[in-house]
Design a protein around this motif. Sequence first.
Motif, PDB file in Angstrom:
ATOM      1  N   TRP A  13       0.669  -1.049   0.002  1.00 26.73           N
ATOM      2  CA  TRP A  13      -0.036  -0.159   0.001  1.00 26.73           C
ATOM      3  C   TRP A  13       0.790   1.275   0.042  1.00 26.73           C
ATOM      4  O   TRP A  13       0.565   2.085  -0.814  1.00 26.73           O
ATOM      5  CB  TRP A  13      -1.040   0.148   1.215  1.00 26.73           C
ATOM      6  CG  TRP A  13      -2.055   1.027   1.272  1.00 26.73           C
ATOM      7  CD1 TRP A  13      -3.068   1.159   0.817  1.00 26.73           C
ATOM      8  CD2 TRP A  13      -1.561   2.413   1.653  1.00 26.73           C
ATOM      9  NE1 TRP A  13      -3.732   2.390   1.001  1.00 26.73           N
ATOM     10  CE2 TRP A  13      -2.900   3.200   1.640  1.00 26.73           C
ATOM     11  CE3 TRP A  13      -0.650   3.024   2.398  1.00 26.73           C
ATOM     12  CZ2 TRP A  13      -2.831   4.226   2.219  1.00 26.73           C
ATOM     13  CZ3 TRP A  13      -0.658   4.308   2.890  1.00 26.73           C
ATOM     14  CH2 TRP A  13      -1.791   5.101   2.645  1.00 26.73           C
ATOM     15  N   LEU A  28      -5.928  -2.002  -4.768  1.00 28.04           N
ATOM     16  CA  LEU A  28      -5.453  -2.773  -3.400  1.00 28.04           C
ATOM     17  C   LEU A  28      -6.829  -2.570  -2.491  1.00 28.04           C
ATOM     18  O   LEU A  28      -6.950  -3.367  -1.551  1.00 28.04           O
ATOM     19  CB  LEU A  28      -4.654  -2.025  -2.548  1.00 28.04           C
ATOM     20  CG  LEU A  28      -2.995  -1.947  -3.214  1.00 28.04           C
ATOM     21  CD1 LEU A  28      -2.215  -0.934  -2.587  1.00 28.04           C
ATOM     22  CD2 LEU A  28      -2.559  -3.395  -3.062  1.00 28.04           C
ATOM     23  N   GLU A  30     -11.092  -2.817  -1.746  1.00 27.28           N
ATOM     24  CA  GLU A  30     -12.445  -3.741  -2.168  1.00 27.28           C
ATOM     25  C   GLU A  30     -13.185  -2.752  -2.906  1.00 27.28           C
ATOM     26  O   GLU A  30     -12.943  -1.487  -2.941  1.00 27.28           O
ATOM     27  CB  GLU A  30     -13.268  -3.862  -0.578  1.00 27.28           C
ATOM     28  CG  GLU A  30     -12.439  -5.213   0.187  1.00 27.28           C
ATOM     29  CD  GLU A  30     -12.579  -6.231  -0.481  1.00 27.28           C
ATOM     30  OE1 GLU A  30     -13.542  -6.700  -1.311  1.00 27.28           O
ATOM     31  OE2 GLU A  30     -12.052  -7.121  -0.136  1.00 27.28           O
ATOM     32  N   THR A  47     -13.465   2.050  -5.590  1.00 23.10           N
ATOM     33  CA  THR A  47     -12.318   2.169  -6.280  1.00 23.10           C
ATOM     34  C   THR A  47     -12.143   3.249  -7.199  1.00 23.10           C
ATOM     35  O   THR A  47     -11.022   3.950  -7.154  1.00 23.10           O
ATOM     36  CB  THR A  47     -11.865   0.847  -6.834  1.00 23.10           C
ATOM     37  OG1 THR A  47     -12.935   0.361  -7.836  1.00 23.10           O
ATOM     38  CG2 THR A  47     -11.720  -0.226  -5.895  1.00 23.10           C
ATOM     39  N   PHE A 117      -8.258  -4.721   6.716  1.00 13.06           N
ATOM     40  CA  PHE A 117      -8.249  -5.442   5.455  1.00 13.06           C
ATOM     41  C   PHE A 117      -9.323  -6.444   5.483  1.00 13.06           C
ATOM     42  O   PHE A 117      -9.586  -6.725   6.566  1.00 13.06           O
ATOM     43  CB  PHE A 117      -7.047  -6.117   5.285  1.00 13.06           C
ATOM     44  CG  PHE A 117      -5.647  -5.400   5.179  1.00 13.06           C
ATOM     45  CD1 PHE A 117      -5.640  -4.634   3.740  1.00 13.06           C
ATOM     46  CD2 PHE A 117      -4.670  -4.947   6.004  1.00 13.06           C
ATOM     47  CE1 PHE A 117      -4.582  -3.792   3.625  1.00 13.06           C
ATOM     48  CE2 PHE A 117      -3.645  -4.157   5.985  1.00 13.06           C
ATOM     49  CZ  PHE A 117      -3.524  -3.681   4.573  1.00 13.06           C
ATOM     50  N   ARG A 122      -7.860  -7.256   0.921  1.00 15.58           N
ATOM     51  CA  ARG A 122      -7.781  -5.801   0.392  1.00 15.58           C
ATOM     52  C   ARG A 122      -8.246  -5.102   1.350  1.00 15.58           C
ATOM     53  O   ARG A 122      -8.903  -5.256   2.279  1.00 15.58           O
ATOM     54  CB  ARG A 122      -8.992  -6.110  -1.009  1.00 15.58           C
ATOM     55  CG  ARG A 122      -8.164  -7.068  -1.972  1.00 15.58           C
ATOM     56  CD  ARG A 122      -9.348  -7.266  -3.151  1.00 15.58           C
ATOM     57  NE  ARG A 122      -9.253  -6.039  -3.829  1.00 15.58           N
ATOM     58  CZ  ARG A 122     -10.219  -6.025  -4.736  1.00 15.58           C
ATOM     59  NH1 ARG A 122     -11.263  -6.777  -5.185  1.00 15.58           N
ATOM     60  NH2 ARG A 122     -10.501  -4.610  -5.392  1.00 15.58           N
TER      61      ARG A 122
END
Length: 152
Positions: A13, A28, A30, A47, A117, A122
Amino acid sequence: MDANSVKQIARTWMDLLLQKDAAAFAALFEEDGVYIDPAFGIARRGTKFVSIHHEKWHAAVPDFRADVERILVDGRTAVIQYLGQGTFSGEALGPPDHRVEPTDRAFKARAVVILDFSEAGRVRSCVEYYDRLSMPNGDRRPFADDLTLDGL
């Protein structure tokens, strides 16, 4: 996921935060992951919007760089502390009612990121904390921000 996996994803990340590839950075997360930036009062969900957030930061601070000082892991949560540096010489930042114009001043400031995460590894949520007066504006805070954490 074990602690080593979480730590490795956190490092990835951070690596992608520094690159100008917004699509790779957003991948990276969701699909409904969130990126929260309390300093600017911004929450990006999904995203597409994480990618936009990433693009806007790099457009504002084209020479942004950072050094990780520590990564702490607890379950599927990672906390990253880093020292960020750059020059706010690009585009303005923030929503229209809180827009911050470029200062053309260099900054050096610490930030803390909390990453949660999913089971799949993710990012479900990211909350990034920093002092908006120091980063990106370049105002020096009344503390020794150039100390290192070595030897503490």
